[in-house]
Design a protein around this motif. Structure first.
Motif, PDB file in Angstrom:
ATOM      1  N   GLU A  44       0.841  -1.194   0.000  1.00  0.00           N
ATOM      2  CA  GLU A  44       0.000   0.000   0.000  1.00  0.00           C
ATOM      3  C   GLU A  44       0.876   1.244   0.000  1.00  0.00           C
ATOM      4  O   GLU A  44       1.971   1.250   0.559  1.00  0.00           O
ATOM      5  N   ILE A  45       0.389   2.277  -0.666  1.00  0.00           N
ATOM      6  CA  ILE A  45       1.048   3.573  -0.613  1.00  0.00           C
ATOM      7  C   ILE A  45       0.066   4.599  -0.068  1.00  0.00           C
ATOM      8  O   ILE A  45      -1.155   4.424  -0.169  1.00  0.00           O
ATOM      9  N   GLU A  46       0.604   5.666   0.514  1.00  0.00           N
ATOM     10  CA  GLU A  46      -0.207   6.765   1.022  1.00  0.00           C
ATOM     11  C   GLU A  46       0.267   8.064   0.376  1.00  0.00           C
ATOM     12  O   GLU A  46       1.476   8.273   0.210  1.00  0.00           O
ATOM     13  N   LEU A  47      -0.683   8.924   0.019  1.00  0.00           N
ATOM     14  CA  LEU A  47      -0.344  10.201  -0.590  1.00  0.00           C
ATOM     15  C   LEU A  47      -1.077  11.329   0.113  1.00  0.00           C
ATOM     16  O   LEU A  47      -2.211  11.157   0.570  1.00  0.00           O
ATOM     17  N   TRP A  48      -0.443  12.479   0.176  1.00  0.00           N
ATOM     18  CA  TRP A  48      -1.062  13.664   0.745  1.00  0.00           C
ATOM     19  C   TRP A  48      -0.320  14.895   0.231  1.00  0.00           C
ATOM     20  O   TRP A  48       0.782  14.798  -0.334  1.00  0.00           O
ATOM     21  N   THR A  49      -0.922  16.047   0.404  1.00  0.00           N
ATOM     22  CA  THR A  49      -0.275  17.311   0.097  1.00  0.00           C
ATOM     23  C   THR A  49      -0.540  18.276   1.245  1.00  0.00           C
ATOM     24  O   THR A  49      -1.226  17.918   2.203  1.00  0.00           O
ATOM     25  N   ASP A  50      -0.005  19.467   1.155  1.00  0.00           N
ATOM     26  CA  ASP A  50      -0.124  20.415   2.261  1.00  0.00           C
ATOM     27  C   ASP A  50      -1.589  20.667   2.608  1.00  0.00           C
ATOM     28  O   ASP A  50      -2.387  21.096   1.761  1.00  0.00           O
ATOM     29  N   GLY A  51      -1.951  20.384   3.862  1.00  0.00           N
ATOM     30  CA  GLY A  51      -3.297  20.658   4.340  1.00  0.00           C
ATOM     31  C   GLY A  51      -4.349  19.660   3.932  1.00  0.00           C
ATOM     32  O   GLY A  51      -5.537  19.849   4.207  1.00  0.00           O
ATOM     33  N   SER A  52      -3.960  18.560   3.279  1.00  0.00           N
ATOM     34  CA  SER A  52      -4.954  17.587   2.804  1.00  0.00           C
ATOM     35  C   SER A  52      -5.024  16.379   3.720  1.00  0.00           C
ATOM     36  O   SER A  52      -4.131  16.128   4.539  1.00  0.00           O
ATOM     37  N   LEU A  53      -6.093  15.602   3.541  1.00  0.00           N
ATOM     38  CA  LEU A  53      -6.172  14.293   4.174  1.00  0.00           C
ATOM     39  C   LEU A  53      -5.260  13.324   3.437  1.00  0.00           C
ATOM     40  O   LEU A  53      -4.858  13.562   2.293  1.00  0.00           O
ATOM     41  N   VAL A  54      -4.958  12.205   4.075  1.00  0.00           N
ATOM     42  CA  VAL A  54      -4.131  11.166   3.457  1.00  0.00           C
ATOM     43  C   VAL A  54      -5.037  10.199   2.699  1.00  0.00           C
ATOM     44  O   VAL A  54      -6.064   9.759   3.213  1.00  0.00           O
ATOM     45  N   ASP A  55      -4.686   9.893   1.462  1.00  0.00           N
ATOM     46  CA  ASP A  55      -5.414   8.888   0.688  1.00  0.00           C
ATOM     47  C   ASP A  55      -4.468   7.729   0.406  1.00  0.00           C
ATOM     48  O   ASP A  55      -3.253   7.920   0.262  1.00  0.00           O
ATOM     49  N   SER A  56      -5.002   6.522   0.331  1.00  0.00           N
ATOM     50  CA  SER A  56      -4.169   5.335   0.128  1.00  0.00           C
ATOM     51  C   SER A  56      -4.596   4.585  -1.124  1.00  0.00           C
ATOM     52  O   SER A  56      -5.720   4.748  -1.620  1.00  0.00           O
ATOM     53  N   ALA A  57      -3.702   3.767  -1.640  1.00  0.00           N
ATOM     54  CA  ALA A  57      -3.978   2.965  -2.826  1.00  0.00           C
ATOM     55  C   ALA A  57      -3.235   1.644  -2.717  1.00  0.00           C
ATOM     56  O   ALA A  57      -2.166   1.557  -2.094  1.00  0.00           O
ATOM     57  N   ALA A  58      -3.811   0.613  -3.319  1.00  0.00           N
ATOM     58  CA  ALA A  58      -3.177  -0.705  -3.347  1.00  0.00           C
ATOM     59  C   ALA A  58      -2.157  -0.763  -4.468  1.00  0.00           C
ATOM     60  O   ALA A  58      -2.334  -0.166  -5.530  1.00  0.00           O
ATOM     61  N   VAL A  59      -1.080  -1.498  -4.227  1.00  0.00           N
ATOM     62  CA  VAL A  59      -0.019  -1.673  -5.217  1.00  0.00           C
ATOM     63  C   VAL A  59       0.228  -3.162  -5.414  1.00  0.00           C
ATOM     64  O   VAL A  59       0.410  -3.901  -4.445  1.00  0.00           O
ATOM     65  N   ARG A  60       0.223  -3.599  -6.664  1.00  0.00           N
ATOM     66  CA  ARG A  60       0.553  -4.990  -6.977  1.00  0.00           C
ATOM     67  C   ARG A  60       2.012  -5.043  -7.427  1.00  0.00           C
ATOM     68  O   ARG A  60       2.365  -4.501  -8.490  1.00  0.00           O
ATOM     69  N   ILE A  61       2.870  -5.645  -6.615  1.00  0.00           N
ATOM     70  CA  ILE A  61       4.280  -5.809  -6.958  1.00  0.00           C
ATOM     71  C   ILE A  61       4.435  -7.119  -7.722  1.00  0.00           C
ATOM     72  O   ILE A  61       4.113  -8.198  -7.211  1.00  0.00           O
ATOM     73  N   ILE A  62       4.912  -7.012  -8.960  1.00  0.00           N
ATOM     74  CA  ILE A  62       5.036  -8.178  -9.840  1.00  0.00           C
ATOM     75  C   ILE A  62       6.497  -8.612  -9.872  1.00  0.00           C
ATOM     76  O   ILE A  62       7.368  -7.881 -10.353  1.00  0.00           O
ATOM     77  N   GLY A  63       6.756  -9.791  -9.323  1.00  0.00           N
ATOM     78  CA  GLY A  63       8.106 -10.341  -9.327  1.00  0.00           C
ATOM     79  C   GLY A  63       8.325 -11.287 -10.491  1.00  0.00           C
ATOM     80  O   GLY A  63       7.386 -11.640 -11.222  1.00  0.00           O
ATOM     81  N   GLU A  64       9.552 -11.733 -10.665  1.00  0.00           N
ATOM     82  CA  GLU A  64       9.872 -12.608 -11.784  1.00  0.00           C
ATOM     83  C   GLU A  64       9.299 -14.007 -11.613  1.00  0.00           C
ATOM     84  O   GLU A  64       9.334 -14.806 -12.557  1.00  0.00           O
ATOM     85  N   ASP A  65       8.774 -14.316 -10.416  1.00  0.00           N
ATOM     86  CA  ASP A  65       8.110 -15.596 -10.229  1.00  0.00           C
ATOM     87  C   ASP A  65       6.703 -15.574 -10.814  1.00  0.00           C
ATOM     88  O   ASP A  65       6.063 -16.622 -10.964  1.00  0.00           O
ATOM     89  N   SER A  66       6.197 -14.390 -11.149  1.00  0.00           N
ATOM     90  CA  SER A  66       4.888 -14.249 -11.789  1.00  0.00           C
ATOM     91  C   SER A  66       5.113 -14.083 -13.282  1.00  0.00           C
ATOM     92  O   SER A  66       5.654 -13.068 -13.726  1.00  0.00           O
ATOM     93  N   THR A  67       4.715 -15.078 -14.064  1.00  0.00           N
ATOM     94  CA  THR A  67       5.045 -15.085 -15.495  1.00  0.00           C
ATOM     95  C   THR A  67       3.825 -14.952 -16.399  1.00  0.00           C
ATOM     96  O   THR A  67       3.959 -14.937 -17.616  1.00  0.00           O
TER      97      THR A  67
END
Length: 349
Positions: free
Chosen positions: A128-151
């Motif tokens: 997961e990653i989190e993003l925000w800017t000055d004075g904003s709430l934090v929003d999050s997003a899912a991240v799919r990490i694709i390794g070389e074992d996934s073909t």
């Protein structure tokens, strides 16, 4: 430090070097941004689900001004697509992203879009990653990490492949985005079952939804996919409006460039490309097969009904073949599943 995506035109353009349409758009955005600021609109980051490799993550988000400052307030609400456009873009502005307990500064482009690569050391799977800017709430997003074992992975079109609206193609994107809620879209029969079956048989299968739709419609599209039981995956959308060199962005070029990028990012992957025969997917997928035959497991094309083909402006005149890559044709998910099973692309177990 984050690496910025390649621009569609020369870097470091001065205002007088931009296309006239781009200059007009920038002027309008400055005017509406001033109006929104006067009305106490709040700085907001909208984080989008994304993907990455074991040593990098692609960050996708928008920096905007919104009336209430809540990035995901309507995530479960039934709202019409035009409400997504109430937000005002914040061009060339900065935000922060946190991943693996490290923080990085990122910058938006002319349309408020953040599309940046963050280097690092990441474990294959979900994070997961989190993003925000000055004075904003934090929003999050899912991240799919694709390794070389996934073909093996899936790249799927959206319009007329997983959902049908039955409108003339020139008006489809605008109607979907500005007028309809996700309830007015119809899922294509059997497609969610097909995707679920593939991801069940192959648990490490990443799925990416590639569309010419605007980033503004991402929340609505994500709700549609979830409501109709499609596997969740990153949406790879585009930004409408002028570029630095053109009046309108090319949806076909967006798809071509995205496919090429995925081939560079994951050279070991074999993709199942899924689309429809309504004009462009066969051509774009065919070019990708010719250029990267070793990166394609198969191409599955959903055949439109007669009525859908009329709305779509006809069918593609190209029937895919060559390079030893299977091309599968059927009118629905069940038909595609049967033919993919016959070819051994998906298991019968």
């Amino acid at each position: 430090m984050a690496k910025k995506k390649p621009d569609e035109g020369p870097l470091n353009l001065t205002p007088d070097m931009l296309h006239t349409a781009a200059r007009l758009e920038d002027r309008f955005n400055r005017w509406i941004q001033n109006r929104a600021t006067d009305q106490n609109y709040q700085r907001t980051v909208l984080a989008y689900d994304t993907y990455g490799g074991t040593d990098w993550v692609r960050v996708l988000a928008r920096l905007v001004l919104t009336p209430d400052g809540h990035p995901s307030a309507d995530a479960q609400a039934s709202v019409r697509g035009w409400r997504s456009f109430v937000s005002v873009p914040l061009p060339n502005d900065t935000a922060w992203v946190r991943i693996n307990d490290e923080e990085h500064m990122v910058t938006s482009d002319r349309g408020g879009i953040i599309d940046t690569v963050i280097p690092g050391n990441f474990t294959p799977g979900e994070t997961e990653i989190e993003l925000w800017t000055d004075g904003s709430l934090v929003d999050s997003a899912a991240v799919r990490i694709i390794g070389e074992d996934s073909t093996f992975g899936i790249i799927s079109d959206i319009d007329d492949t997983v959902m049908v609206t039955s409108l003339p193609r020139p008006f489809l994107a605008a109607w979907n985005t500005f007028v309809l809620s996700e309830h007015a879209r119809s899922p294509v029969a059997g497609m969610s079952v097909l995707y679920d079956r593939i991801t069940y048989m192959r648990p490490n299968t990443p799925i990416l939804y590639l569309s010419t739709g605007a980033w503004n419609s991402a929340t609505t599209l994500k709700r549609f996919l979830s409501r109709n039981l499609y596997p969740i995956g990153p949406l790879l959308l585009t930004d409408w409006g002028p570029t630095t060199t053109r009046v309108f962005r090319s949806g076909k070029e967006h798809k071509r460039n995205t496919l090429e990028r995925l081939a560079r990012d994951f050279p070991w992957m074999k993709w199942l490309l899924i689309g429809d025969d309504g004009q462009n997917d066969e051509e774009i997928y065919g070019e990708f097969v010719e250029n990267h035959p070793n990166n394609v497991a198969a191409v599955a094309i959903r055949q439109l009904t007669v009525g859908e083909a009329v709305w779509a402006g006809g069918r593609s005149k190209r029937h895919g073949r060559g390079q030893g890559v299977p091309w599968i044709y059927a009118p629905d998910g069940a038909g595609l599943a049967s033919r993919l099973t016959e070819r051994g692309i998906i298991s019968t177990v």
